[in-house]
Write a protein that holds these residues in place. Structure first.
Motif, PDB file in Angstrom:
ATOM      1  N   MET A 123       0.936  -1.090  -0.046  1.00  0.00           N
ATOM      2  CA  MET A 123      -0.005   0.107   0.032  1.00  0.00           C
ATOM      3  C   MET A 123       0.760   1.117   0.114  1.00  0.00           C
ATOM      4  O   MET A 123       0.736   2.129  -0.778  1.00  0.00           O
ATOM      5  CB  MET A 123      -0.854   0.001   1.391  1.00  0.00           C
ATOM      6  CG  MET A 123      -1.806   1.222   1.031  1.00  0.00           C
ATOM      7  SD  MET A 123      -2.286   1.769   2.821  1.00  0.00           S
ATOM      8  CE  MET A 123      -0.938   2.392   3.595  1.00  0.00           C
ATOM      9  N   VAL A 124       1.753   1.268   0.831  1.00  0.00           N
ATOM     10  CA  VAL A 124       2.795   2.539   0.936  1.00  0.00           C
ATOM     11  C   VAL A 124       3.427   2.701  -0.286  1.00  0.00           C
ATOM     12  O   VAL A 124       3.833   3.858  -0.785  1.00  0.00           O
ATOM     13  CB  VAL A 124       3.537   2.301   1.996  1.00  0.00           C
ATOM     14  CG1 VAL A 124       4.809   3.389   2.145  1.00  0.00           C
ATOM     15  CG2 VAL A 124       3.029   2.237   3.481  1.00  0.00           C
ATOM     16  N   GLU A 125       3.937   1.558  -1.162  1.00  0.00           N
ATOM     17  CA  GLU A 125       4.473   1.736  -2.380  1.00  0.00           C
ATOM     18  C   GLU A 125       3.679   2.170  -3.317  1.00  0.00           C
ATOM     19  O   GLU A 125       4.005   3.216  -4.066  1.00  0.00           O
ATOM     20  CB  GLU A 125       4.913   0.421  -2.798  1.00  0.00           C
ATOM     21  CG  GLU A 125       5.491   0.264  -4.188  1.00  0.00           C
ATOM     22  CD  GLU A 125       5.734  -1.289  -4.722  1.00  0.00           C
ATOM     23  OE1 GLU A 125       5.624  -1.619  -5.871  1.00  0.00           O
ATOM     24  OE2 GLU A 125       5.793  -2.190  -3.807  1.00  0.00           O
ATOM     25  N   TYR A 126       2.421   1.687  -3.293  1.00  0.00           N
ATOM     26  CA  TYR A 126       1.530   2.366  -4.511  1.00  0.00           C
ATOM     27  C   TYR A 126       1.007   3.820  -3.880  1.00  0.00           C
ATOM     28  O   TYR A 126       0.941   4.611  -4.761  1.00  0.00           O
ATOM     29  CB  TYR A 126       0.059   1.586  -4.324  1.00  0.00           C
ATOM     30  CG  TYR A 126       0.350   0.074  -4.619  1.00  0.00           C
ATOM     31  CD1 TYR A 126       1.278  -0.545  -5.150  1.00  0.00           C
ATOM     32  CD2 TYR A 126      -0.606  -0.973  -4.164  1.00  0.00           C
ATOM     33  CE1 TYR A 126       1.237  -1.946  -5.637  1.00  0.00           C
ATOM     34  CE2 TYR A 126      -0.436  -2.201  -4.235  1.00  0.00           C
ATOM     35  CZ  TYR A 126       0.308  -2.703  -4.874  1.00  0.00           C
ATOM     36  OH  TYR A 126       0.643  -4.082  -5.116  1.00  0.00           O
ATOM     37  N   LYS A 127       0.965   3.981  -2.720  1.00  0.00           N
ATOM     38  CA  LYS A 127       0.511   5.623  -2.445  1.00  0.00           C
ATOM     39  C   LYS A 127       1.798   6.275  -2.850  1.00  0.00           C
ATOM     40  O   LYS A 127       1.453   7.616  -3.308  1.00  0.00           O
ATOM     41  CB  LYS A 127       0.370   5.419  -0.922  1.00  0.00           C
ATOM     42  CG  LYS A 127       0.011   6.833  -0.181  1.00  0.00           C
ATOM     43  CD  LYS A 127       0.042   6.924   1.225  1.00  0.00           C
ATOM     44  CE  LYS A 127      -0.890   8.065   1.752  1.00  0.00           C
ATOM     45  NZ  LYS A 127      -0.983   8.036   3.025  1.00  0.00           N
ATOM     46  N   ASN A 128       3.005   6.160  -2.883  1.00  0.00           N
ATOM     47  CA  ASN A 128       4.101   6.914  -3.189  1.00  0.00           C
ATOM     48  C   ASN A 128       4.483   6.592  -4.679  1.00  0.00           C
ATOM     49  O   ASN A 128       5.399   7.172  -4.954  1.00  0.00           O
ATOM     50  CB  ASN A 128       5.276   6.623  -2.273  1.00  0.00           C
ATOM     51  CG  ASN A 128       4.816   6.990  -0.875  1.00  0.00           C
ATOM     52  OD1 ASN A 128       4.239   7.806  -0.548  1.00  0.00           O
ATOM     53  ND2 ASN A 128       5.460   6.107   0.007  1.00  0.00           N
ATOM     54  N   SER A 129       3.802   5.888  -5.284  1.00  0.00           N
ATOM     55  CA  SER A 129       4.176   5.671  -6.795  1.00  0.00           C
ATOM     56  C   SER A 129       4.113   6.781  -8.125  1.00  0.00           C
ATOM     57  O   SER A 129       4.705   6.673  -9.011  1.00  0.00           O
ATOM     58  CB  SER A 129       3.407   4.502  -7.329  1.00  0.00           C
ATOM     59  OG  SER A 129       1.816   4.902  -7.439  1.00  0.00           O
ATOM     60  N   GLY A 130       3.228   7.709  -7.372  1.00  0.00           N
ATOM     61  CA  GLY A 130       2.954   8.856  -8.336  1.00  0.00           C
ATOM     62  C   GLY A 130       1.863   8.519  -9.514  1.00  0.00           C
ATOM     63  O   GLY A 130       1.611   9.167 -10.328  1.00  0.00           O
ATOM     64  N   LYS A 131       1.242   7.506  -9.099  1.00  0.00           N
ATOM     65  CA  LYS A 131       0.145   6.845 -10.284  1.00  0.00           C
ATOM     66  C   LYS A 131      -1.235   6.870  -9.577  1.00  0.00           C
ATOM     67  O   LYS A 131      -2.116   6.211 -10.207  1.00  0.00           O
ATOM     68  CB  LYS A 131       0.689   5.602 -10.462  1.00  0.00           C
ATOM     69  CG  LYS A 131       1.913   5.411 -11.206  1.00  0.00           C
ATOM     70  CD  LYS A 131       2.453   3.984 -11.646  1.00  0.00           C
ATOM     71  CE  LYS A 131       3.715   4.038 -12.488  1.00  0.00           C
ATOM     72  NZ  LYS A 131       4.027   2.712 -12.998  1.00  0.00           N
ATOM     73  N   TYR A 147      -5.974   3.822  -5.807  1.00  0.00           N
ATOM     74  CA  TYR A 147      -5.028   2.842  -6.491  1.00  0.00           C
ATOM     75  C   TYR A 147      -5.508   1.467  -6.878  1.00  0.00           C
ATOM     76  O   TYR A 147      -5.963   0.834  -5.870  1.00  0.00           O
ATOM     77  CB  TYR A 147      -3.693   2.916  -5.887  1.00  0.00           C
ATOM     78  CG  TYR A 147      -2.473   2.295  -6.523  1.00  0.00           C
ATOM     79  CD1 TYR A 147      -1.483   3.224  -7.019  1.00  0.00           C
ATOM     80  CD2 TYR A 147      -2.537   0.915  -6.959  1.00  0.00           C
ATOM     81  CE1 TYR A 147      -0.535   2.750  -7.850  1.00  0.00           C
ATOM     82  CE2 TYR A 147      -1.387   0.383  -7.821  1.00  0.00           C
ATOM     83  CZ  TYR A 147      -0.432   1.397  -8.185  1.00  0.00           C
ATOM     84  OH  TYR A 147       0.631   0.802  -9.236  1.00  0.00           O
ATOM     85  N   PRO A 148      -6.246   1.600  -7.886  1.00  0.00           N
ATOM     86  CA  PRO A 148      -6.975   0.196  -8.383  1.00  0.00           C
ATOM     87  C   PRO A 148      -6.236  -0.921  -8.417  1.00  0.00           C
ATOM     88  O   PRO A 148      -4.867  -0.994  -8.585  1.00  0.00           O
ATOM     89  CB  PRO A 148      -7.473   0.537  -9.785  1.00  0.00           C
ATOM     90  CG  PRO A 148      -7.412   2.046  -9.889  1.00  0.00           C
ATOM     91  CD  PRO A 148      -6.091   2.441  -9.155  1.00  0.00           C
ATOM     92  N   LEU A 149      -6.535  -2.064  -7.783  1.00  0.00           N
ATOM     93  CA  LEU A 149      -5.815  -3.261  -7.555  1.00  0.00           C
ATOM     94  C   LEU A 149      -6.156  -4.334  -8.700  1.00  0.00           C
ATOM     95  O   LEU A 149      -5.170  -5.361  -8.643  1.00  0.00           O
ATOM     96  CB  LEU A 149      -5.950  -3.659  -6.348  1.00  0.00           C
ATOM     97  CG  LEU A 149      -5.638  -2.780  -4.967  1.00  0.00           C
ATOM     98  CD1 LEU A 149      -6.096  -3.374  -3.653  1.00  0.00           C
ATOM     99  CD2 LEU A 149      -4.455  -2.400  -5.268  1.00  0.00           C
ATOM    100  N   ILE A 150      -7.410  -4.294  -9.295  1.00  0.00           N
ATOM    101  CA  ILE A 150      -7.598  -5.467  -9.997  1.00  0.00           C
ATOM    102  C   ILE A 150      -6.627  -5.992 -10.924  1.00  0.00           C
ATOM    103  O   ILE A 150      -6.600  -7.192 -11.329  1.00  0.00           O
ATOM    104  CB  ILE A 150      -9.078  -5.230 -10.574  1.00  0.00           C
ATOM    105  CG1 ILE A 150      -9.925  -6.584 -10.985  1.00  0.00           C
ATOM    106  CG2 ILE A 150      -9.030  -4.228 -11.804  1.00  0.00           C
ATOM    107  CD1 ILE A 150     -10.256  -7.268  -9.834  1.00  0.00           C
TER     108      ILE A 150
END
Length: 352
Positions: A123-131, A147-150
């Motif tokens: 989650m932290v990785e996705y949050k800071n991904s800029g995407k 941040y969609p996960l599907i």
């Protein structure tokens, strides 16, 4: 194997359960996986045409259509998933249903600690991904980030998805809310692809009070605080449940490794407010056929008609799949329909 398709090494780490690919999964991918000797293939939801390779793989003949989705029984799996599934089933079994203001589950220590920490790190990785993408449906006053996960193939997300599409896990949850849920009911619902996502909220926000739309059979909010949270903040930043008078009831906590679960009906009023950053994973189990019906019906649902479209679908669903809370009583269903406070599109309750 095509780019973006599931990696065999990731797949074989999962429990032998039903893992659902989207319609974008190519026939070649399924053939390749089967040729590895790893998969058994079953099919359901016959809808779209084509797919000669898949028909040959499955021994189908003639012009029989192939599937809208493919269910893959995974034959090999890692021991960590077995432990994950057993832990979650035990936590569901040991958690009593909260009855006020409507039936809900608040489950602490939902996952084994190692899995929760791995999921939180993702989650932290996705949050800071800029995407991050915009999530506009929570209120007209603000826009959250999502941040969609599907489509993701990170093993933690694959395992999470497989877990909540597992028949035994779904049944354990449905038995908390539905009267003797049938196999057909349990098998008819899947994770909603458009709202399977991490959602990131900033402080001082208030979501509109609402009930979830009828095709949603079960709603989940998983909590991922990234800083220590005191008891007051735990209450104020979790999912807020409302009684029939729309007074808030704090039946959950914004606490690490926990989830709030409930089912939509005439008075499952809920929302959220924030005093701190609020990071959650949102998920719904839906019936896809009923979602298509809802998309058509919701276009004509209006205040002039008293939002009868959503009320009709809720009443029909409660008749077909009785809730323990309603006792399967048609008179109770009619009574709650008459008292329902939905007064805006998409199940919202707007206050004066």
């Amino acid at each position: 194997m095509n780019a973006g398709q599931p990696n065999v090494r990731d797949l074989v780490r999962l429990q032998p359960t039903v893992f659902s690919f989207s319609r974008k999964t190519s026939c070649e991918t399924v053939v390749n996986l089967a040729n590895e000797g790893l998969l058994g293939v079953s099919v359901r939801d016959y809808r779209i045409e084509g797919g000669g390779m898949l028909r040959r793989l499955l021994g189908l003949k003639g012009k029989q259509p192939i599937v809208d989705r493919m269910s893959i029984d995974l034959q090999a799996f890692g021991p960590e998933y077995t432990d994950l599934r057993a832990h979650v089933l035990e936590r569901i079994a040991r958690t009593a249903v909260g009855e006020a203001p409507f039936y809900h589950l608040y489950i602490d220590d939902l996952f084994p600690e190692a899995f929760y920490e791995a999921l939180k790190a993702r989650m932290v990785e996705y949050k800071n991904s800029g995407k991050l993408q915009q999530r506009k449906q929570d209120s007209k006053a603000f826009v959250n980030r999502r941040y969609p996960l599907i489509e993701l193939r990170d093993v933690e997300i694959l395992q999470f998805r497989a877990l909540f599409e597992d028949r035994n896990v779904k049944r354990a949850l449905f038995e908390k809310f539905y009267c003797k849920p049938s196999d057909d009911l349990v098998d008819s619902v899947d994770i909603h692809e458009n709202e399977f996502e991490f959602v990131f909220c900033t402080p001082d926000k208030f979501q509109n009070i609402h009930v979830d739309i009828p095709p949603k059979y079960m709603s989940f909010v998983f909590y991922f605080p990234t800083v220590p949270v005191d008891e007051e903040e735990e209450k104020k930043n979790a999912t807020v449940l409302y009684d029939k008078g729309l007074k808030p009831v704090y039946g959950a906590n914004f606490r690490r490794n926990s989830v709030c679960v409930f089912v939509p009906h005439f008075y499952s009023y809920h929302g959220f407010s924030t005093t701190i950053e609020r990071d959650v994973l949102v998920m719904f189990l839906i019936n896809k056929d009923e979602m298509r019906v809802w998309h058509d019906k919701s276009r004509s649902d209006s205040p002039q008609e008293g939002f009868s479209g959503i009320a009709d679908m809720i009443e029909d669903k409660l008749g077909r799949h009785p809730l323990i809370e309603y006792g399967g009583d048609p008179a109770r269903i009619s009574e709650e329909r008459a008292a329902c406070r939905i007064n805006a599109p998409q199940g919202r309750v707007m206050l004066d």
